[in-house]
Design a protein around this motif. Sequence first.
Motif, short mmCIF file in Angstrom:
data_model
loop_
_atom_site.label_atom_id
_atom_site.label_comp_id
_atom_site.label_asym_id
_atom_site.label_seq_id
_atom_site.Cartn_x
_atom_site.Cartn_y
_atom_site.Cartn_z
N ILE A 69 18.95 -71.81 19.98
CA ILE A 69 19.29 -73.69 20.71
C ILE A 69 18.24 -74.64 20.57
CG2 ILE A 69 20.59 -75.80 21.22
CD1 ILE A 69 23.14 -73.81 21.81
N HIS A 70 17.29 -73.84 21.95
CA HIS A 70 16.19 -75.13 21.75
C HIS A 70 15.08 -74.08 20.64
CE1 HIS A 70 17.57 -76.74 25.55
NE2 HIS A 70 17.48 -75.31 26.58
N HIS A 71 15.11 -73.22 20.75
CA HIS A 71 13.51 -72.47 19.39
C HIS A 71 14.32 -73.75 18.18
CE1 HIS A 71 12.33 -70.35 16.27
NE2 HIS A 71 12.69 -70.01 15.51
N LEU A 105 9.31 -70.51 28.00
CA LEU A 105 9.28 -71.62 28.62
C LEU A 105 10.52 -72.25 29.35
CD1 LEU A 105 6.75 -73.40 26.29
CD2 LEU A 105 6.42 -71.77 27.99
N LYS A 106 10.51 -72.50 30.35
CA LYS A 106 11.44 -72.93 31.53
C LYS A 106 12.63 -73.85 30.23
CE LYS A 106 10.55 -72.17 36.11
NZ LYS A 106 11.24 -70.43 35.85
N ASP A 107 12.15 -74.50 29.66
CA ASP A 107 12.77 -75.95 29.27
C ASP A 107 13.61 -74.28 28.06
OD1 ASP A 107 10.39 -74.85 26.95
OD2 ASP A 107 11.17 -76.75 25.77
N ALA A 108 12.95 -73.75 27.57
CA ALA A 108 14.13 -72.77 26.51
C ALA A 108 14.82 -72.11 27.78
CB ALA A 108 13.71 -71.61 25.59
N ILE A 117 19.90 -80.14 21.01
CA ILE A 117 20.95 -80.64 19.77
C ILE A 117 21.06 -82.05 19.93
CG2 ILE A 117 23.05 -80.77 19.59
CD1 ILE A 117 23.75 -78.13 21.25
N ASN A 118 21.07 -82.66 20.76
CA ASN A 118 20.53 -84.10 20.00
C ASN A 118 19.70 -84.39 19.41
OD1 ASN A 118 22.82 -84.73 21.41
ND2 ASN A 118 22.25 -84.90 23.39
N LEU A 119 18.39 -83.55 20.01
CA LEU A 119 17.16 -83.60 19.45
C LEU A 119 16.88 -83.14 17.73
CD1 LEU A 119 14.50 -82.39 21.85
CD2 LEU A 119 14.09 -84.18 20.69
N LEU A 120 17.96 -82.63 17.90
CA LEU A 120 18.27 -81.80 16.40
C LEU A 120 19.14 -82.34 15.14
CD1 LEU A 120 19.71 -78.08 15.60
CD2 LEU A 120 17.42 -78.62 14.97
N VAL A 121 19.48 -83.54 16.27
CA VAL A 121 20.45 -84.44 14.94
C VAL A 121 19.40 -85.67 14.99
CG1 VAL A 121 21.94 -86.41 15.88
CG2 VAL A 121 22.48 -84.73 16.02
N GLY A 122 18.31 -86.05 15.84
CA GLY A 122 17.21 -87.30 15.08
C GLY A 122 16.47 -86.17 14.34
N HIS A 168 19.56 -68.55 12.77
CA HIS A 168 20.52 -68.40 13.72
C HIS A 168 21.91 -69.17 14.02
CE1 HIS A 168 16.27 -67.43 15.48
NE2 HIS A 168 15.47 -68.14 14.36
N LEU A 169 22.07 -69.86 13.65
CA LEU A 169 23.68 -70.24 14.00
C LEU A 169 24.34 -69.14 13.64
CD1 LEU A 169 25.74 -72.29 14.06
CD2 LEU A 169 26.10 -72.75 11.63
N GLU A 170 24.45 -68.22 12.53
CA GLU A 170 24.94 -66.80 12.99
C GLU A 170 24.69 -65.86 14.25
OE1 GLU A 170 27.96 -64.49 11.73
OE2 GLU A 170 27.02 -66.22 10.96
#
Length: 179
Positions: A69-71, A105-108, A117-122, A168-170
């Motif tokens: 998801i982070h990727h 990385l730690k965020d991932a 997910i919120n980033l993906l929306v924007g 990646h959804l799959e």
Amino acid sequence: MASAELEELKYPIGKFTSATEFTNKLKQECLNNLEQLPDLVGLEYIKLKSSNKLDTLYRPEGWTGRQVIHHLSDSHINALIRIKLALTEPHPTIKPYIESEWAKLKDATEMDPMISINLLVGIHAKLLYLYKSMSESEFNLTYFHPESKRDYKLSTMLEIYSWHGKHHLEHLRIINKSS
């Protein structure tokens, strides 16, 4: 695990192949995929979180659901920048990044994927707005990718990121189906 089985887990919808012709129908299909992706990822996230599978790998030596998801947001942020470069500069050379290192990385590895997910929306709102506002000739604009040493048209890029999201959804769905 057999090599063919690993390959199927790695590329559950198959490897990317570009269409021979970029038609209006293909463009609309790709735009629809981009539009739907954040919601579909969100649904898979809810399932992963409720079943405590966020940190489950989709295949041996693959990424966790959290990392996938982070990727997606990291990759699609880069897509947005590449489009803007191609729309504003003559044949720019883009900056590649080492996605496997970003995924460490730690965020991932630690952050709640809802942030991405919120980033993906924007990001997808901006991608869709740009793509829908582009002229036919702008879909032929290109950028140069120094790793692959080739030019990419913005039309091909739309196809790639449409595929990338579904790919990646799959992976997330594979985790959710696992026991």
